[in-house]
Design a protein around this motif. Structure first.
Motif, short mmCIF file in Angstrom:
data_model
loop_
_atom_site.label_atom_id
_atom_site.label_comp_id
_atom_site.label_asym_id
_atom_site.label_seq_id
_atom_site.Cartn_x
_atom_site.Cartn_y
_atom_site.Cartn_z
N GLU A 1 3.97 -3.86 8.48
CA GLU A 1 4.18 -3.04 7.30
C GLU A 1 4.75 -3.85 6.14
OE1 GLU A 1 6.49 0.35 8.14
OE2 GLU A 1 5.06 1.25 9.53
N ASN A 2 5.54 -4.86 6.42
CA ASN A 2 6.16 -5.64 5.36
C ASN A 2 5.29 -6.78 4.87
OD1 ASN A 2 8.53 -4.07 5.44
ND2 ASN A 2 9.37 -5.30 7.11
N ASP A 3 4.17 -7.02 5.53
CA ASP A 3 3.30 -8.10 5.13
C ASP A 3 2.33 -7.58 4.07
OD1 ASP A 3 2.05 -10.48 4.92
OD2 ASP A 3 1.66 -10.73 7.06
N PHE A 4 2.88 -7.41 2.84
CA PHE A 4 2.12 -6.76 1.79
C PHE A 4 0.92 -7.61 1.34
CE2 PHE A 4 6.45 -4.98 1.26
CZ PHE A 4 6.14 -3.66 1.52
N ASN A 5 1.09 -8.93 1.32
CA ASN A 5 -0.01 -9.78 0.86
C ASN A 5 -1.22 -9.67 1.76
OD1 ASN A 5 1.13 -10.83 -1.50
ND2 ASN A 5 2.26 -12.38 -0.37
N ILE A 6 -1.01 -9.58 3.07
CA ILE A 6 -2.12 -9.42 4.00
C ILE A 6 -2.85 -8.11 3.71
CG2 ILE A 6 -2.76 -9.08 6.42
CD1 ILE A 6 -2.14 -11.94 5.74
N ASN A 7 -2.09 -7.04 3.50
CA ASN A 7 -2.71 -5.75 3.21
C ASN A 7 -3.49 -5.78 1.90
OD1 ASN A 7 -1.60 -4.59 5.53
ND2 ASN A 7 0.30 -4.06 4.48
N LYS A 8 -2.97 -6.52 0.91
CA LYS A 8 -3.69 -6.63 -0.38
C LYS A 8 -5.00 -7.37 -0.21
CE LYS A 8 0.71 -6.79 -2.81
NZ LYS A 8 1.68 -7.65 -3.51
N PHE A 9 -4.98 -8.47 0.52
CA PHE A 9 -6.21 -9.24 0.70
C PHE A 9 -7.21 -8.49 1.58
CE2 PHE A 9 -3.65 -12.75 -0.90
CZ PHE A 9 -4.56 -13.36 -1.75
N LEU B 1 -9.05 -6.29 -0.72
CA LEU B 1 -10.06 -7.01 -1.49
C LEU B 1 -11.41 -7.03 -0.79
CD1 LEU B 1 -8.00 -10.08 -2.77
CD2 LEU B 1 -8.96 -8.25 -4.16
N LEU B 2 -11.42 -6.81 0.52
CA LEU B 2 -12.68 -6.81 1.25
C LEU B 2 -13.61 -5.71 0.74
CD1 LEU B 2 -11.48 -7.43 4.93
CD2 LEU B 2 -12.66 -9.04 3.43
N TYR B 3 -13.07 -4.48 0.57
CA TYR B 3 -13.96 -3.41 0.11
C TYR B 3 -13.97 -3.27 -1.40
CZ TYR B 3 -9.63 -0.56 0.10
OH TYR B 3 -8.35 -0.09 -0.12
N VAL B 4 -13.02 -3.88 -2.10
CA VAL B 4 -13.03 -3.84 -3.56
C VAL B 4 -13.99 -4.88 -4.13
CG1 VAL B 4 -11.64 -4.21 -5.63
CG2 VAL B 4 -10.72 -2.88 -3.74
N MET B 5 -14.09 -6.07 -3.48
CA MET B 5 -14.88 -7.15 -4.05
C MET B 5 -15.95 -7.70 -3.12
SD MET B 5 -12.10 -9.28 -6.31
CE MET B 5 -13.37 -9.78 -7.47
N VAL B 6 -15.62 -7.89 -1.84
CA VAL B 6 -16.57 -8.55 -0.93
C VAL B 6 -17.80 -7.68 -0.67
CG1 VAL B 6 -16.90 -9.51 1.37
CG2 VAL B 6 -14.77 -9.95 0.14
N THR B 7 -17.58 -6.42 -0.29
CA THR B 7 -18.71 -5.54 -0.01
C THR B 7 -19.61 -5.31 -1.22
OG1 THR B 7 -17.45 -4.40 1.73
CG2 THR B 7 -19.37 -3.26 0.85
N PRO B 8 -19.07 -5.01 -2.42
CA PRO B 8 -19.96 -4.89 -3.60
C PRO B 8 -20.72 -6.17 -3.93
CG PRO B 8 -17.83 -3.89 -4.05
CD PRO B 8 -17.69 -4.62 -2.75
N MET B 9 -20.15 -7.33 -3.57
CA MET B 9 -20.84 -8.59 -3.82
C MET B 9 -21.96 -8.82 -2.81
SD MET B 9 -19.27 -12.47 -3.99
CE MET B 9 -18.76 -12.40 -2.26
#
Length: 307
Positions: A265-273, A276-284
């Motif tokens: 729960e405290n590993d916020f950077n992992i959750n953010k990246f 990014l999978l469905y915000v950027m990788v899938t649309p690409m």
């Protein structure tokens, strides 16, 4: 209502990628280039399908709306995220945060229904090739696509109405790069049980049921393909749905990675990246999959470039 020692939240502070300040220029360049690839690829598909006579077929009509949803999704989030990377922190209004959450939900979940409709289209093309053109007529295609968008608009609107009934007092920062549902609801100071129940029901309707439908259609497709006597016929039939199958695997594989694989729960950077999978990788990936594997798209693109 807020207590006397608390204030009503009117602004939301997005903290972004504060743990990666030393890499902000690199992240900005990387994400900007990916965003350009997403926009160019998806807009190109929309233009080609709209203008090219060779792509006036059912599958590409659905693909155009899939690309349109990708454009809405990334445009809703990425420009603000790029600004957030450079500024390191960004304040947006409470209403703007609700709006971003709303359009993120609409553009994200409509893809589930469009993918399900595309699987039905591929199933008809393989199982009933002689009646395919009669069944999947232009009027039915328009009705299916309009139904996808309308149903998602209604369900997401209902959830947003319930969300707006909550009280938000005191804490007003989100350690994320956009107003995602989970972090935003955590700011609420009133009971969220009704909202979470509604979110569960909507998730089942808009994610799980379309996925089950897609699996069922591909089971029927597989049974039909295996009944074809010739190896060439089986290969040709399967090739008509490989692009869609790859898109389904990419989309739902991303959802499983983000929402079902546990993380600290405290590993916020992992959750953010992960986000990014469905915000950027899938649309690409969607335009890349269809442009590289589909001869009609490549042919229409060559014709446009030659002209």
């Amino acid at each position: 209502m807020c207590e006397d020692n608390q204030t009503q939240v009117t602004e939301i502070h997005l903290l972004g990628f504060q743990g990666l300040r030393n890499l902000k220029i690199l992240l900005f360049i990387l994400f900007f280039l990916i965003y350009m690839v997403i926009m160019i690829g998806n807009l190109l598909i929309i233009v080609l399908v709209t203008t090219s006579d060779h792509l006036k077929i059912t599958m590409f009509y659905f693909l155009k709306h899939l690309a349109l949803a990708d454009v809405f999704l990334t445009t809703n989030i990425v420009p603000l995220m790029l600004d957030l990377i450079l500024m390191e922190e960004r304040t947006i209004s409470f209403v703007a945060c609700i709006g971003q959450l709303y359009f993120f939900g609409v553009s994200g979940f409509v893809q589930c229904f469009v993918l399900a409709v595309m699987s039905y289209d591929r199933s008809l093309a393989i199982r009933k090739p002689l009646r395919y053109s009669l069944i999947m007529c232009p009027d039915l295609c328009m009705q299916l696509v309009a139904g996808c968008w309308l149903l998602v608009f209604i369900l997401i609107s209902a959830e947003i109405v319930v969300l707006c009934q909550l009280h938000f007092c005191g804490r007003n920062y989100i350690d994320h790069f956009f107003c995602d549902f989970g972090p935003f609801v955590q700011l609420a100071t009133s009971d969220t049980s009704a909202l979470m129940l509604l979110d569960l029901i909507i998730s089942i309707l808009m994610i799980f049921l379309p996925f089950v439908f897609i699996i069922m259609t591909y089971v029927s497709i597989l049974i039909t393909i295996l009944s074809i006597p010739s190896r060439t016929g089986r290969k040709k039939s399967f090739s008509t749905c490989t692009s869609h199958l790859m898109t389904v695997c990419t989309y739902y594989g991303t959802l499983i990675t983000v929402y079902m694989i546990p993380s600290e729960e405290n590993d916020f950077n992992i959750n953010k990246f992960r986000s990014l999978l469905y915000v950027m990788v899938t649309p690409m990936m969607n335009p890349i999959i269809y442009s590289l594997r589909n001869q009609e798209v490549r042919g229409a693109l060559r014709k446009v470039l030659c002209n």
